[in-house]
Design an enzyme around this catalytic site. Structure first.
Site, PDB file in Angstrom:
ATOM      1  N   ALA A 192     -12.713 -18.213   4.694  1.00  9.67           N
ATOM      2  CA  ALA A 192     -13.718 -17.403   5.388  1.00  9.67           C
ATOM      3  C   ALA A 192     -12.962 -16.431   6.285  1.00  9.67           C
ATOM      4  O   ALA A 192     -13.302 -16.248   7.447  1.00  9.67           O
ATOM      5  CB  ALA A 192     -14.664 -18.294   6.189  1.00  9.67           C
ATOM      6  N   LYS A 229      -9.470  -5.857  10.657  1.00  8.35           N
ATOM      7  CA  LYS A 229     -10.589  -5.262   9.906  1.00  8.35           C
ATOM      8  C   LYS A 229     -11.916  -5.342  10.651  1.00  8.35           C
ATOM      9  O   LYS A 229     -12.827  -4.568  10.403  1.00  8.35           O
ATOM     10  CB  LYS A 229     -10.724  -5.940   8.536  1.00  8.35           C
ATOM     11  CG  LYS A 229      -9.594  -5.576   7.589  1.00  8.35           C
ATOM     12  CD  LYS A 229      -9.766  -6.221   6.228  1.00  8.35           C
ATOM     13  CE  LYS A 229      -8.575  -5.869   5.347  1.00  8.35           C
ATOM     14  NZ  LYS A 229      -8.748  -6.305   3.961  1.00  8.35           N
ATOM     15  N   SER A 265       0.818  -1.215   0.000  1.00 14.68           N
ATOM     16  CA  SER A 265       0.000   0.000   0.000  1.00 14.68           C
ATOM     17  C   SER A 265       0.858   1.274   0.000  1.00 14.68           C
ATOM     18  O   SER A 265       0.556   2.212  -0.754  1.00 14.68           O
ATOM     19  CB  SER A 265      -0.950   0.020   1.200  1.00 14.68           C
ATOM     20  OG  SER A 265      -1.922  -0.973   1.035  1.00 14.68           O
ATOM     21  N   ASP A 274     -12.738  -2.685   0.023  1.00  9.25           N
ATOM     22  CA  ASP A 274     -12.335  -3.977  -0.565  1.00  9.25           C
ATOM     23  C   ASP A 274     -13.404  -4.508  -1.505  1.00  9.25           C
ATOM     24  O   ASP A 274     -13.123  -5.070  -2.569  1.00  9.25           O
ATOM     25  CB  ASP A 274     -12.146  -5.030   0.538  1.00  9.25           C
ATOM     26  CG  ASP A 274     -10.861  -4.832   1.311  1.00  9.25           C
ATOM     27  OD1 ASP A 274      -9.879  -4.353   0.719  1.00  9.25           O
ATOM     28  OD2 ASP A 274     -10.833  -5.174   2.509  1.00  9.25           O
ATOM     29  N   GLY A 329      -5.013 -10.988  -7.612  1.00  4.29           N
ATOM     30  CA  GLY A 329      -5.661  -9.938  -6.824  1.00  4.29           C
ATOM     31  C   GLY A 329      -5.171  -8.527  -7.101  1.00  4.29           C
ATOM     32  O   GLY A 329      -5.532  -7.595  -6.366  1.00  4.29           O
TER      33      GLY A 329
END
Ligand code: ATR
Length: 268
Positions: free
Chosen positions: A125, A66, A16, A102, A237
């Site tokens: 998950a 998160k 990032s 996201d 991704g």
């Protein structure tokens, strides 16, 4: 100095700062800098206080915070409410608000993919899975979710209780009939030698099947390498990552940063 930050644990791998500092320079944002910082759960409150007193102007949140950040926030956006996942913080008035970019990032990465009425198989998950599923609710046919720890997949399904016939939780190792899109949202593949024990051989018959890995570093996980060998389509991704960054940058600065070849190459 306008300071932006990404926090997580671990954080060393995060690209990032590379992307945001590129845009900060490109759009000539004076006295701005984007840094990464490894934090513990106990530090989260302090980060919020630093945003409140303008020491930090904006933040990204990554694994594993998160969800844990949410009770500390004054307000969260609609997607964050459904997915119970926040990856961007910004001060609005005197409050600190949380956003989920996201999900939009994932959505934009699917721009050339027809997923309407298709069957989707999602592995994992974890932190990002709910944001992936969000885009498929009410648009695809069936969404199969399988996670090593089944309970977490069941909890994910509960987030979508307003449409729980669409999601089916499978045992880890169990596979649905051949699906149109198979998505890895686990961390398996972050290390180059890692792979699943899943046998996807039957997908050889379906060249149109798409294998999507939310991992962008390494560029090609074994999950994607094997899909290519079988003749299936693949996506990593990268575009999801860039698109979520673009939306965060937009929230903080009002600028829609361009996702051009130059920024795409930064991730190569
Ligand atoms: P968290 O689960 O704390 O949110 P994450 O990095 O967002 O962390 O998610 C990691 C995901 O990768 C989870 O789905 C995890 O499965 P578990 O819930 O069973 O832990 C999955 N994962 C990690 N290592 C794995 C492995 N070796 N095999 C299968 N799944 C794995």
């Amino acid at each position: 100095m306008k300071k932006y930050i990404v926090i997580g644990n671990p954080i060393e791998h995060s690209l990032s700062p590379l992307i945001h500092n590129h845009w900060i320079k490109k759009y000539k944002l004076k006295d701005s800098i984007y840094e990464k910082k490894q934090v513990e759960k106990k530090d989260l409150k302090n980060i919020i206080d630093q945003i409140k007193n303008d020491e930090i102007r904006g933040a990204n949140i990554t694994v594993p915070f998160k969800q844990e950040i949410i009770p500390l926030l004054d307000k969260i956006d609609r997607v964050a409410k459904v997915t119970y996942s926040v990856n961007t913080l910004y001060k609005v008035g005197k409050e600190v608000w949380g956003y989920n970019t996201d999900s939009k990032g994932f959505n934009e990465s699917l721009i050339d993919i027809n997923y309407k009425n298709k069957n989707i198989f999602i592995l994992g998950a974890g932190g990002v899975t709910a944001s992936v599923i969000y885009n498929f609710i009410n648009t695809t046919n069936k969404i199969y979710v399988s996670n090593r720890t089944k309970k977490k997949a069941e909890n994910l399904k509960k987030l979508y209780s307003f449409n729980d016939t669409q999601i089916e939780v499978l045992e880890w190792g169990e596979k649905p009939k051949v699906c149109d899109i198979v998505i890895n949202t686990t961390s398996v593949g972050l290390r180059k030698d890692e792979n699943f024990n899943f046998d996807f051989d039957e997908y050889k018959k379906n060249n149109n099947a798409l294998f999507y890995d939310v991992i962008y570093n390494p560029k090609e996980t074994n999950f994607l390498k094997n899909a290519k060998l079988r003749g299936n389509k693949t996506i990593n991704g990268k575009m999801m990552f860039l698109s979520q960054a673009q939306t965060s940058f937009q929230i903080w600065t009002g600028i829609t940063a361009e996702i051009d070849d130059e920024v795409i190459k930064l991730l190569d």
